[in-house]
Each structure stands twice: as structure tokens, then as C-alpha cells.
Design a protein around this motif. Structure first.
Motif, PDB file in Angstrom:
ATOM      1  N   ILE A   1       0.866  -1.189   0.000  1.00  0.00           N
ATOM      2  CA  ILE A   1       0.000   0.000   0.000  1.00  0.00           C
ATOM      3  C   ILE A   1       0.898   1.233   0.000  1.00  0.00           C
ATOM      4  O   ILE A   1       1.545   1.529   1.009  1.00  0.00           O
ATOM      5  N   PRO A   2       1.015   1.937  -1.117  1.00  0.00           N
ATOM      6  CA  PRO A   2       1.946   3.075  -1.186  1.00  0.00           C
ATOM      7  C   PRO A   2       1.632   4.133  -0.139  1.00  0.00           C
ATOM      8  O   PRO A   2       0.477   4.371   0.214  1.00  0.00           O
ATOM      9  N   PHE A   3       2.685   4.771   0.356  1.00  0.00           N
ATOM     10  CA  PHE A   3       2.627   5.900   1.289  1.00  0.00           C
ATOM     11  C   PHE A   3       2.070   5.497   2.657  1.00  0.00           C
ATOM     12  O   PHE A   3       2.766   5.618   3.669  1.00  0.00           O
ATOM     13  N   ILE A   4       0.816   5.054   2.718  1.00  0.00           N
ATOM     14  CA  ILE A   4       0.207   4.733   4.010  1.00  0.00           C
ATOM     15  C   ILE A   4       0.895   3.543   4.654  1.00  0.00           C
ATOM     16  O   ILE A   4       1.227   3.560   5.851  1.00  0.00           O
ATOM     17  N   GLY A   5       1.118   2.477   3.876  1.00  0.00           N
ATOM     18  CA  GLY A   5       1.755   1.281   4.405  1.00  0.00           C
ATOM     19  C   GLY A   5       3.148   1.542   4.967  1.00  0.00           C
ATOM     20  O   GLY A   5       3.426   1.198   6.129  1.00  0.00           O
TER      21      GLY A   5
ATOM     22  N   VAL B   1      -4.611   6.478  -3.346  1.00  0.00           N
ATOM     23  CA  VAL B   1      -4.599   5.628  -2.145  1.00  0.00           C
ATOM     24  C   VAL B   1      -5.604   6.136  -1.120  1.00  0.00           C
ATOM     25  O   VAL B   1      -6.419   5.367  -0.592  1.00  0.00           O
ATOM     26  N   PHE B   2      -5.598   7.443  -0.823  1.00  0.00           N
ATOM     27  CA  PHE B   2      -6.510   7.988   0.176  1.00  0.00           C
ATOM     28  C   PHE B   2      -7.957   7.957  -0.318  1.00  0.00           C
ATOM     29  O   PHE B   2      -8.878   7.641   0.451  1.00  0.00           O
ATOM     30  N   PHE B   3      -8.160   8.272  -1.593  1.00  0.00           N
ATOM     31  CA  PHE B   3      -9.521   8.345  -2.110  1.00  0.00           C
ATOM     32  C   PHE B   3     -10.192   6.977  -2.099  1.00  0.00           C
ATOM     33  O   PHE B   3     -11.321   6.832  -1.610  1.00  0.00           O
ATOM     34  N   TRP B   4      -9.486   5.969  -2.628  1.00  0.00           N
ATOM     35  CA  TRP B   4     -10.103   4.645  -2.695  1.00  0.00           C
ATOM     36  C   TRP B   4     -10.141   3.966  -1.331  1.00  0.00           C
ATOM     37  O   TRP B   4     -11.004   3.120  -1.083  1.00  0.00           O
ATOM     38  N   SER B   5      -9.228   4.316  -0.443  1.00  0.00           N
ATOM     39  CA  SER B   5      -9.340   3.795   0.924  1.00  0.00           C
ATOM     40  C   SER B   5     -10.549   4.406   1.627  1.00  0.00           C
ATOM     41  O   SER B   5     -11.190   3.754   2.465  1.00  0.00           O
ATOM     42  N   PHE B   6     -10.886   5.650   1.290  1.00  0.00           N
ATOM     43  CA  PHE B   6     -12.104   6.264   1.828  1.00  0.00           C
ATOM     44  C   PHE B   6     -13.345   5.552   1.316  1.00  0.00           C
ATOM     45  O   PHE B   6     -14.303   5.315   2.060  1.00  0.00           O
TER      46      PHE B   6
ATOM     47  N   GLY C   1     -12.069   1.187   1.992  1.00  0.00           N
ATOM     48  CA  GLY C   1     -11.283   0.713   3.117  1.00  0.00           C
ATOM     49  C   GLY C   1      -9.908   0.208   2.704  1.00  0.00           C
ATOM     50  O   GLY C   1      -9.291   0.715   1.758  1.00  0.00           O
ATOM     51  N   ILE C   2      -9.427  -0.821   3.414  1.00  0.00           N
ATOM     52  CA  ILE C   2      -8.086  -1.356   3.165  1.00  0.00           C
ATOM     53  C   ILE C   2      -7.957  -1.870   1.736  1.00  0.00           C
ATOM     54  O   ILE C   2      -6.939  -1.661   1.070  1.00  0.00           O
ATOM     55  N   ALA C   3      -8.999  -2.555   1.248  1.00  0.00           N
ATOM     56  CA  ALA C   3      -8.954  -3.062  -0.127  1.00  0.00           C
ATOM     57  C   ALA C   3      -8.810  -1.921  -1.127  1.00  0.00           C
ATOM     58  O   ALA C   3      -8.091  -2.041  -2.123  1.00  0.00           O
ATOM     59  N   GLY C   4      -9.478  -0.801  -0.867  1.00  0.00           N
ATOM     60  CA  GLY C   4      -9.362   0.350  -1.755  1.00  0.00           C
ATOM     61  C   GLY C   4      -7.973   0.950  -1.739  1.00  0.00           C
ATOM     62  O   GLY C   4      -7.472   1.406  -2.773  1.00  0.00           O
ATOM     63  N   ALA C   5      -7.322   0.948  -0.555  1.00  0.00           N
ATOM     64  CA  ALA C   5      -5.957   1.459  -0.475  1.00  0.00           C
ATOM     65  C   ALA C   5      -5.010   0.619  -1.331  1.00  0.00           C
ATOM     66  O   ALA C   5      -4.074   1.146  -1.939  1.00  0.00           O
ATOM     67  N   PHE C   6      -5.244  -0.696  -1.369  1.00  0.00           N
ATOM     68  CA  PHE C   6      -4.396  -1.571  -2.179  1.00  0.00           C
ATOM     69  C   PHE C   6      -4.700  -1.432  -3.668  1.00  0.00           C
ATOM     70  O   PHE C   6      -3.783  -1.402  -4.498  1.00  0.00           O
ATOM     71  N   ILE C   7      -5.987  -1.351  -4.011  1.00  0.00           N
ATOM     72  CA  ILE C   7      -6.390  -1.381  -5.419  1.00  0.00           C
ATOM     73  C   ILE C   7      -6.396   0.009  -6.048  1.00  0.00           C
ATOM     74  O   ILE C   7      -6.562   0.152  -7.262  1.00  0.00           O
TER      75      ILE C   7
END
Length: 344
Positions: free
Chosen positions: A232-236, A296-301, A304-310
Motif C-alpha cells: 500500500i503506497p505511502f500509508i503502508g 490511495v486515500f480516495f479509494w481507501s475512503f 477501506g483497506i482493499a481500496g488502499a491496495f487497489i
């Protein structure tokens, strides 16, 4: 003329808002489907190569089992690492309590009365609750993977059929506009996962060696966490540096040593993520860092976690499609992180 353009822009903006709202509320379905499409795009070329030598059914079974094994190993590593960290935290809560008291005393000695505020908004029990929340998210992610795996099976079964149906289209331009981006996206997804996996393994190994050398407890767990979260870029990478630093603070009871650990871990992440990875990925996968962070932030919003990865693969797919059409090619050029005309 100006009014027509304004009306068109307003309609497009309204349609985008509606689509994003639908994606948010339909995330239990759309998120696993999107993840499954990504997996199919990554593994189907491998299955296609196998089908030339073995029967199609056997090739699909081997591909599915290999994919399931890889995802299961990652899931097991996440659960194993965070369970060890949680156990260490529960066994050493007194250390965090002591640090909490020292921090409050130091702030009050300098005229900052923060004890009432921290008593209501922060306590060592909050850390325990946060770790348990992460564990709950991990189990939720496991169920997500099971659902996505079912969609992956169906997707791999129908790839050949979809390709055949597209080939039957009479409109040659439409055929080309569907097949060319699909092949390009699949190739980019494969390279993205190869580069990301290689860099994640390297990051995990270096963090593990550093933790062992520095005498930090749970060195293996920190290496595993750095390896998994690097997907997960940046956040991970941020989480993979903050957590060991906080635990080093509790272990050594020294702010200076904790800051040194934090600085060294960030230097490792920066060197691998900002220097090595872009050079290995090449211009073909070059993306604007701003857009990567936003994705990363938009799709995690949204998911969730799956959005941060995808999120980054979705960005890659969107820019690839934009780059294949002249009216939208400027978007791909503007949001890329390098020269898109340069060979990969």
C-alpha cells in the motif's frame, strides 16, 4: 456556446458524483469484483502460457491454487505479525503507562495542562483498542478475499469467451479500442505487481536486518509488517515506520533512540521507494506521486483497506485507457511521473 459547455461540464460532474456515490454504497459488491478483475488481469497471461502445454482446466486449477496460496501466505503473515505485536503490547502495557505519565508531567512542567484533554481522548487502553481494531480489519479482509476469489474463478473461466466475443465484433476500430488497452493494462499490472513484490521483499529484509542490529524486539514481526504493508503506497510504509518507533520508545525508554529508529526506518523506506523502485519500474509505470497519494486515500475512503491496495492499479488502468485515445491523451501525459514516450 459557452452555456452549452457549462451545461456539459455540469452534467459530467453530476454523473461522476453519482457514480462515486454508487461505488461507495455498493462497495460490498464492487470492491471484490474490482479486486477479482485485477487478479485476473495479472494471472491470466500466465494461465494462457500454461494452456499451450497442458489442458485448459488443469492450467486454470494450477493458476487458481497458486493465486490462493500467495494470498493466503500474505494473510497469514499479516495475522502472525500483528498478533505477536498485540501480545507484546498487552504484556508491556506498564511501559506505555509510564511513558504516558512522563509525557504528561513534562508538558505540565512547561505550562501545558493537557492531562484533562488526554484523559478523555487518549490513554494506553486506546492503543490496545487500536490494535484490536486492526485485527478485526484483518479478519474482515480475509472474508473479502474469499468473496473475491469466487469472482476470480468465474473471471478466469470467461476470459477466453470474452476475447472471442470481442473478436467477432464487426467494427474493427471498436475491436482495437477494447483489445489494445486490455492487453496494455494487463502487462502493466503484471509489471506493477512484480516490482511492488520485489521492493516489498527487499524492504522487509532490510527492516528485519536493521531491527536485529539495533536490538529492537520483534525484529521478525517488524520485517514482515514492512513487507506486507509496502503493497500500500505511502500509508503502508508510514505505518511500518511509526509502529516500530513507538515500540522502540517503550523498549528503550529513550526519545532520542526512538527518533533515531524512526529516522533510519524512514531513510530505508525513502531509498527503496523513491530511488530504487522508480528506476526498476521505468517510465512505463511512472505516475505522479500526488496522484498516487490521492488514489490511495480516495479509494481507501471508498472501500477501506482493499481500496488502499487497489487504488494505484485503478489509476494505472484509467491513465492507460486515457493514453489510448487522442481526446484524453493529455490526461495521461499530465498525470504521469515521467516521459511516457521513453521506452520502459
Amino acid at each position: 456556446m459557452i452555456q452549452d459547455r457549462a451545461a456539459t461540464a455540469s452534467l459530467l460532474l453530476a454523473a461522476m458524483v453519482i457514480l462515486l456515490a454508487a461505488a461507495f454504497f455498493a462497495r460490498p459488491i464492487l470492491a471484490p469484483v474490482t479486486f477479482a478483475v485485477f487478479i485476473v488481469a495479472v494471472v491470466w497471461p500466465i494461465q494462457g502460457v500454461m494452456q499451450r502445454r497442458v489442458p485448459k482446466l488443469l492450467a486454470m486449477v494450477v493458476t487458481l491454487l497458486s493465486t490462493l496460496a500467495a494470498i493466503s501466505i500474505l494473510g497469514y503473515l499479516v495475522v502472525w505479525a500483528f498478533s505477536h505485536v498485540a501480545q507484546w503490547l498487552l504484556n508491556n502495557t506498564a511501559r506505555f503507562q509510564a511513558l504516558y505519565g512522563q509525557a504528561v508531567a513534562w508538558l505540565e512542567a512547561h505550562g501545558l495542562a493537557v492531562q484533562p484533554l488526554m484523559a478523555t481522548s487518549f490513554s494506553p487502553a486506546w492503543i490496545t483498542g487500536a490494535v484490536r481494531e486492526i485485527g478485526g480489519q484483518g479478519y474482515g479482509l480475509l472474508s473479502f478475499v474469499v468473496i473475491a476469489f469466487a469472482f476470480t474463478v468465474l473471471g478466469l473461466l470467461e476470459v477466453d469467451l470474452a476475447h472471442h466475443n470481442i473478436q467477432r465484433l464487426e467494427n474493427a476500430r471498436l475491436r482495437e479500442s477494447l483489445l489494445t488497452p486490455a492487453k496494455e493494462i494487463s502487462a502493466k499490472f503484471q509489471k506493477y505487481m512484480l516490482v511492488r513484490s520485489t521492493m516489498s521483499a527487499l524492504t522487509g529484509a532490510v527492516v528485519w536486518v536493521f531491527a536485529l542490529t539495533a536490538g529492537i524486539e520483534l525484529a521478525t514481526a517488524w520485517g514482515v509488517i514492512a513487507f506486507v504493508l509496502n503493497y500500500i503506497p505511502f500509508i503502508g510504509p508510514l505505518v511500518a515506520t511509526v509502529f516500530p518507533s513507538l515500540f522502540a520508545l517503550a523498549q528503550f525508554e529513550s526519545w532520542n533512540l526512538a527518533l533515531i529508529v524512526f529516522g533510519c526506518l524512514n531513510a530505508i523506506q525513502f531509498f527503496i521507494g523513491s530511488y530504487l523502485e522508480p528506476r526498476i519500474a521505468g517510465a512505463r509505470l511512472s505516475l505522479s506521486p500526488f496522484m498516487v497519494l490521492f488514489a490511495v486515500f480516495f479509494w481507501s475512503f471508498l472501500w477501506g483497506i482493499a481500496g488502499a491496495f487497489i487504488g494505484v492499479p485503478i489509476l494505472i488502468a484509467v491513465l492507460t485507457i486515457c493514453g489510448e485515445h487522442e481526446p484524453s491523451k493529455w490526461i495521461a501525459i499530465l498525470l504521469s511521473g515521467g516521459d511516457r514516450n521513453k521506452p520502459a
